[in-house]
Enzyme design. Structure first.
Site, short mmCIF file in Angstrom:
data_model
loop_
_atom_site.label_atom_id
_atom_site.label_comp_id
_atom_site.label_asym_id
_atom_site.label_seq_id
_atom_site.Cartn_x
_atom_site.Cartn_y
_atom_site.Cartn_z
N ARG A 113 0.85 -1.20 0.00
CA ARG A 113 0.00 0.00 0.00
C ARG A 113 0.88 1.24 0.00
O ARG A 113 1.86 1.32 0.74
CB ARG A 113 -0.92 0.01 1.23
N ARG A 117 3.03 1.49 10.24
CA ARG A 117 2.42 1.89 8.96
C ARG A 117 3.51 1.89 7.90
O ARG A 117 4.33 2.81 7.84
CB ARG A 117 1.76 3.27 9.07
N GLU A 135 -4.76 -1.53 15.43
CA GLU A 135 -5.64 -2.40 14.64
C GLU A 135 -4.82 -3.54 14.03
O GLU A 135 -3.82 -3.32 13.35
CB GLU A 135 -6.31 -1.61 13.51
N SER A 181 -9.56 -6.57 10.62
CA SER A 181 -10.89 -6.07 10.29
C SER A 181 -11.68 -7.24 9.72
O SER A 181 -11.20 -7.91 8.79
CB SER A 181 -10.84 -4.94 9.26
N ARG A 212 1.66 -5.14 13.22
CA ARG A 212 1.14 -4.63 14.49
C ARG A 212 1.00 -5.74 15.52
O ARG A 212 1.13 -5.49 16.72
CB ARG A 212 -0.19 -3.92 14.24
#
Length: 429
Positions: A260, A274, A346, A349, A388
């Site tokens: 990403r 990140r 996080e 999801s 993470r």
């Protein structure tokens, strides 16, 4: 993608949904304008074709002469009008399809209303936050002290936002991947390993394109993309297929690297929270419509089991309307506790997309052999994202001497090793 008949039936409901999801309503106006004009032209062409067929019958019975010539000329004009309408309809279809691809899914009624992540709802908490008798270090400081990461050399070969794991760091990540996949296999998922380069049809099918086009790495020469998340290739394995009812559910899991660009986001400058490339284990499910809501709860629990076995405190958020991703109708985020900075990270999801992705990717099932095919429901969830999760393990399991205790469930994957220990002297690599 939403069924256009749903939008036609109640455009104001869609307008309200767009507002609740912090989206502009101009796209709905553009869609309705194009669709209304398209439907008018369809009606007009149907009438013109009917007239042409009727007059053609008359022409075939007329003798040669001025009357016949006049009617033939008149029907040529009708044919020209039909063609002009068809050309306009084709352009309107392009506009309409572009609009449909950019309208998000409708949130389920159980999704809390909210403008952004500050209005997400904590649905569940597990584990006790560790109390330290020393000042805990953050994961980046721990990794550097343990000699298990190299940021500078990764930047040298690629650029900022990348990192290189080494030694016990690489082994710990591999242990996590194997532990996740083995647990998912026990939960009934079939493991797959797909390509990590995907075509435009794939990223369109799951909703990343065109919505997140700027956030993906695009290979212009090949018109391909680097995998933004394993949800894309795994879901699209069944693209364009019609399944039998008895084939469902289908539960797949995959480990894949993901890429990403993180355009416009304020990336953490230190550590691995990140980054542009990261590993993740994904769960994907194809379900009968009547089973998908229970499947979402099951998938959430499948992800939670990993965190519980790792002994990491976490909570579950039910995302509000303003914070949900484009394709989902309902989403749970699992956030793990990182004690050094006292923040939640996080790591998963879990989403139910209903028919939204299946309609785009044309994934159907046939309720009965003699019945018309219908769209399946697709679900996806991280199980889990590696950076993470690793950061949380390091921070929660750290010791005063800079070592890190390895969670018991990971030790079999690391040859029985119990701790990550700082090197006695700094190695060249």
């Amino acid at each position: 993608m939403l069924d256009i008949d749903v939008i036609r039936a109640d455009p104001e409901k869609i307008r309200d949904m767009l507002v609740k999801r912090n989206k502009g309503t101009e796209i709905l106006d553009r869609l309705m304008e194009a669709d209304n004009r398209w439907r008018d032209l369809v009606s007009e062409n149907n009438q013109l074709r009917k007239t042409r067929n009727e007059v053609s019958q008359v022409i075939s019975k007329l003798p040669k002469g001025e009357e016949k010539d006049a009617k033939i000329k008149e029907m040529r004009a009708v044919g020209d009008k039909i063609k002009a309408n068809d050309d306009e309809m084709a352009k309107l279809e392009e506009v309409r399809n572009d609009c449909l691809l950019n309208i998000p899914n409708i949130p389920d009624a159980s999704v809390p209303l909210g403008k952004d992540d500050t209005e997400n709802v904590v649905s569940f908490e597990w584990g006790e936050k560790r109390k330290f008798d020393f000042t805990p270090k953050d994961h980046a400081e721990l990794m550097l002290g343990l000699g298990i990461v190299d940021f500078e050399r990764a930047t040298k070969i690629t650029g900022s936002g990348f990192y290189c794991l080494k030694g016990d760091g690489a082994r710990l990540e591999r242990a996590l991947i194997c532990f996740f996949l083995d647990t998912h296999r026990q939960q009934g998922y079939k493991e797959v390993f797909t390509p990590v380069i995907v075509n435009k049809a794939a990223v369109t099918g799951t909703g990343q394109y065109p919505n997140l086009a700027d956030d993906m790495y695009y290979l212009e020469k090949d018109d391909m993309f680097l995998n933004p998340t394993a949800e894309v290739p795994v879901t699209n394995l069944l693209q364009g297929e019609i399944l039998a009812k008895e084939d469902l559910p289908i539960k797949l899991t995959a480990y894949l690297p993901s890429f990403r660009r993180e355009v416009g986001k304020h990336a953490d400058t230190a550590g691995i929270l990140r980054v542009h490339q990261f590993n993740k284990v994904e769960m994907v499910r194809f379900e009968l419509p009547e089973d998908s809501w229970q499947a979402l709860e099951d998938m959430r629990h499948d992800a939670e089991e990993l965190l519980q076995k790792l002994g990491l405190p976490y909570h579950v958020l039910t995302l509000c309307t303003g914070d949900m991703s484009f394709s989902c109708a309902k989403c749970y985020d699992l956030e793990v506790w990182a004690p050094a900075h006292e923040r939640w990270l996080e790591c998963s999801s879990c989403s139910n997309d209903l028919t939204f992705q299946a309609r785009r990717a044309r994934i159907k099932y046939r309720p009965e052999p003699h019945m018309k095919s219908e769209f399946v429901h697709t679900l996806n969830g991280s199980g889990l994202a590696l950076p993470r999760t690793m950061a949380a393990i390091l921070e929660n399991y750290q010791n005063a001497d800079g070592s890190v205790t390895i969670p018991e469930v990971l030790r079999p994957y690391m040859g029985g090793q119990e701790k990550l220990v700082p090197p006695e002297k700094k190695p060249v690599f």
